[in-house]
Write an enzyme that holds these catalytic residues in place. Sequence first.
Site, short mmCIF file in Angstrom:
data_model
loop_
_atom_site.label_atom_id
_atom_site.label_comp_id
_atom_site.label_asym_id
_atom_site.label_seq_id
_atom_site.Cartn_x
_atom_site.Cartn_y
_atom_site.Cartn_z
NE ARG A 170 -3.61 0.28 2.60
CZ ARG A 170 -4.80 0.77 2.05
NH1 ARG A 170 -5.54 -0.31 1.33
NH2 ARG A 170 -5.35 1.73 1.88
CG ASN A 229 -4.51 5.74 3.94
OD1 ASN A 229 -4.14 6.58 2.93
ND2 ASN A 229 -4.87 4.46 3.58
N GLY A 230 -4.74 9.41 4.24
CA GLY A 230 -5.60 10.14 3.49
C GLY A 230 -4.79 11.82 3.68
#
Length: 588
Positions: free
Chosen positions: A28, A100-101
């Site tokens: 990821r 995450n983001g």
Amino acid sequence: MCGIFGYIGKKSTAAQIVFAGIKSLEYRGYDSWGVAVVPITNSKVVVKKRIGKIGTASVSDLPPGNIAIGHTRWATHGGVTEMNAHPHTDCLQSIALIHNGIIENYAQLKKELIKSNHKFISETDTEVATHLIEELSKTHEFALSVRMSFKQMTGLNAFIALNAHNQELIAIRNGSPLVIGFGEQENFIASDAPALLPLTHDVYFLKDDEMAVVTMSEVNIYDAANGKFKKIQPQRLDWKKTDASRGKFSYFMLKEIHEQPEIINTLVNQSSISTDQLADRIKKSYGTYLVGCGSSAYVSLAGTYLFSKIANKHINWAPASEFAYHLDFLTAKSLVIALSQSGETMDTLEAIKAAKNSGAQIGALLNVLGSTLYRESHYQLLIGAGIEKAVASTKAVTATLAQLVLLAYTLSDNKKIGQKILIQSVTSIQKLFNNVNNIKNIAHQLKNAHHIYIIGRGLSYPTALETALKIKEISYIHAEGFAAGELKHGVIALIEKGTPCIAYVPNDETYGANLAGAMEMKARGGNIIGISHKSHEIFDEYLEVQDAEEATIIPNIVVGQLLAYFLALEKNLDPDMPRNLAKSVTVK
Ligand code: F6R
């Protein structure tokens, strides 16, 4: 984008458990990584961060502890440095955060926090969130501070916040995926379910605007907006543990390429009510769209040819990121079918959200049960490809194509023919595996190429696009796929003596026209690599692909996968983790 993992439980090897978790999530993001653990002896977070891939690193130097979080980064805010790697901590080292983001209003929040004397050491938006939680937790209990902070932030984000004092993990999301894993006196949080498989099969996929408060013995879910408790039911994943390991293969990509025959056989042999239901819905709808991103976009495009050829049905197509510009056509009678391996691709989710707002029905062909796309769609058709770990998608591409072949044949009341040709495609793939040296030799010849041109018509057009994408992604060679008929409208200007030109020439209505395209390239000095059921004198190199009628697209795509894979090996590149890419693109 970014791998997230959290552990809290009876074992004092929290750091090692988390480290194994982020290692399995490295697909990821692999710019940098980090682990934070709360030592048994005190409540000050200890953090280890490194830049680059995890490789042979270890966290054996981290102290024993029962609570830890870890992160593999795909950089958005701030360059790839140890300082910018996650986890980030507050001023007192008692809160750690992974994220995450993208926090869109981070600059404004940071300004306020600086006024309150918070010290920042990184360039990230994540560190801002950490200090915001710290600030709010001076006057509120921890979970509430996380929730209040979350409400102040704009953008699509997922966080795990570690509270060293109370020994609890708070997970909260409104965009990127988070999955809670349930154990015996231990619980887990991960950004993807496969990372949980070695530890538990009992999971809950956190929904947007939900918050999980996770302790050693309990998981409680709340509405992030109003703090109301929500009763939930964990679900059991039936994936095999072996799906998450490389087995006898040197790379996940090769393993996943080799899994394709079995996946297609399984799809053929299962009778699916969902296929019948979706086929029926397509029949009834006024206007159907197929949408997806990257490889899933090319599979969507292939779907339009399959439905037209097999079921005489016109289906529209758009890359999901462009779909917003087609919304004017949608009504409550429209059907939008999203194709996605992960079910978490932001552009795809945004497309279906917009379609839903227009009243359209949503169908999905996808690989991950319980993913956001799964939950957001009215009709779900799982492709059953199992966990796909290599960043470049292979088995999910062909499994989705196989489902589309079955769906199109179901629509035309000829499911049995669909099953028959899919079995032929399996034989054809197996033949490719037996003759893999031919593909290896061509990869060897092409390894120094700067450009590769790939042509095809009809179903071979999306095949050419997909093969070009695979080559670009993992061998970093510029490859361009295009419709063979377009050659003379421009691209032919680039063909000169020795230019590698791959021509897909299957046994269908495009045969003659595809050969003509190959001839045009040959006449300009192109080195023609023909992919066909039979050889032809104009091919300088020939790769045989046994015919499987419309399902020939499947072995044809497998040739492209193998070629890209061997090109990466020829260039000493890691095919599983190409630069700048991450497995699921959960940001816009
Ligand atoms: C290409 C690739 C990507 C994905 C795309 C969509 O090898 O892996 O182009 O196909 O990011 O991902 P999903 O299918 O998960 O929506």
